[in-house]
Scaffold this motif. Structure first.
Motif, short mmCIF file in Angstrom:
data_model
loop_
_atom_site.label_atom_id
_atom_site.label_comp_id
_atom_site.label_asym_id
_atom_site.label_seq_id
_atom_site.Cartn_x
_atom_site.Cartn_y
_atom_site.Cartn_z
N LEU A 167 3.57 5.68 -2.68
CA LEU A 167 3.63 6.96 -1.97
C LEU A 167 5.05 7.33 -1.58
N ALA A 220 -2.28 9.26 1.55
CA ALA A 220 -1.68 10.20 0.61
C ALA A 220 -1.59 11.62 1.20
N ALA A 263 0.82 -1.21 0.00
CA ALA A 263 0.00 0.00 0.00
C ALA A 263 0.86 1.26 0.00
N ASN A 284 -6.09 -0.08 -1.67
CA ASN A 284 -6.52 1.19 -2.27
C ASN A 284 -7.02 2.17 -1.21
N ARG A 328 -4.05 3.67 0.73
CA ARG A 328 -3.34 4.69 -0.04
C ARG A 328 -4.10 6.01 -0.06
#
Length: 315
Positions: A62, A221, A58, A214, A217
């Motif tokens: 990033l 973020a 995950a 998902n 993330r």
């Protein structure tokens, strides 16, 4: 109050093929290591991340250009960063093509903005130094330190959080809390909560209970973006440890292990994705079987600098 793993959100969004393949590559890499140890083909020890694979997967997109400080349970961190199972397996087996010429083994890896060690908590002060360097040089990079729930017994953690907040260092602390420090349940070795300890230093704290790559993330973020602006943060993943502490020292009962197997991420992913999961898992197993055979046939790794200094080392 500690949130139990059973409370993790069950929802799963549609995962990209690449993410699913990476999850299962890490899973089957770790299983292959345990098989190699059981067969007497590896020496030393190893600490797998079975059950926690979704954390580095995950985070990977990033943290592409950032410095990652891993720990003793760091194979997934390395594989999510470099997609290099051959180099890591060769390192652990002491074979040609090893990431660190075979001298680092399972726990001590250094490569291109990635460092793992087996010393609990030692990475935090070093990570603060790297983060401070990035801030002073104007680089929009961060230092990321992976620790476990057991590491909160180390004083270096608190010194690092204090310095990071005072100096506005871009530091992200990723806590992979699997509820058991080697063989001691967290509630028997950790007074208070991780959130209160982070907030005591005015450090941002975020708790992650789900395993949907998902969703994680999307939630993290903006947190990572804030860290880049000098707002240090602690991200607390509530995980399940599927495998033993190291290669074969699980003290949990069979009933406890059965409960973990029923609740960890891969069981729910397998139900959700069905044939797609099974096919990806079969491909990862085949990749690892071929890789084990190929790396096992390689000659032993050599460290050129050591051989030059001590010719007898080549014998």
């Amino acid at each position: 109050m500690r949130v139990q793993a059973a409370e993790m959100a069950p929802e799963i969004t549609e995962l990209a093929d690449d993410d699913l393949e990476l999850l299962l590559l890490i899973r089957n890499f770790e299983l292959a290591l345990l098989d190699l140890f059981a067969a007497g083909q590896l020496n030393g020890t190893t600490h797998t991340c079975l059950g926690q694979e979704y954390v580095p997967v995950a985070l990977a997109p990033l943290l592409r250009d950032d410095f990652v400080f891993s720990n003793h349970r760091g194979h997934g961190h390395y594989l999510a960063r470099f997609r290099d199972p051959a180099g890591l397996l060769a390192e652990i087996m002491g074979r040609s093509g090893a990431v660190c010429a075979g001298v680092g083994g399972s726990q001590h890896i250094y490569r291109d903005g990635f460092l793992s060690t087996g010393v609990q908590g030692q990475s935090l002060p070093v990570a603060v130094g790297v983060a401070l360097h990035y801030r002073r040089t104007g680089e929009e990079r961060i230092a990321v330190a992976h620790i476990g729930d057991g590491t909160w017994g180390e004083g270096s953690v608190y010194e690092a959080l204090n310095m990071a907040r005072l100096w506005q260092a871009p530091l992200l602390v990723v806590v992979e809390d699997n509820g058991i420090a080697q063989s001691t349940p967290t509630e028997r070795q950790l007074a208070g909560t991780v959130s209160d300890r982070a907030r005591a230093f005015d450090v941002e704290y975020h708790s992650i209970h789900g395993t949907d790559v998902n969703a994680i993330r999307a939630e993290l973020a903006p947190v990572v973006a804030d860290v880049r602006r000098g707002v240090p943060a602690v991200v607390h993943f509530h995980c399940l440890r599927l495998g033993p502490h190291s290669k074969g020292d699980d003290t949990r009962s069979e009933a406890e292990l059965a409960d973990v197997r029923a609740r960890e991420w891969s069981a729910r992913y397998a139900r959700h994705y069905g044939d797609r999961f099974a096919a990806a898992d079969a491909r990862a197993k085949a990749v690892m079987a071929d890789l084990v055979a190929e790396v096992s046939a390689r000659p032993p790794s050599r460290w050129p600098g050591l051989v030059d200094a001590y010719p007898g080392a080549a014998a």
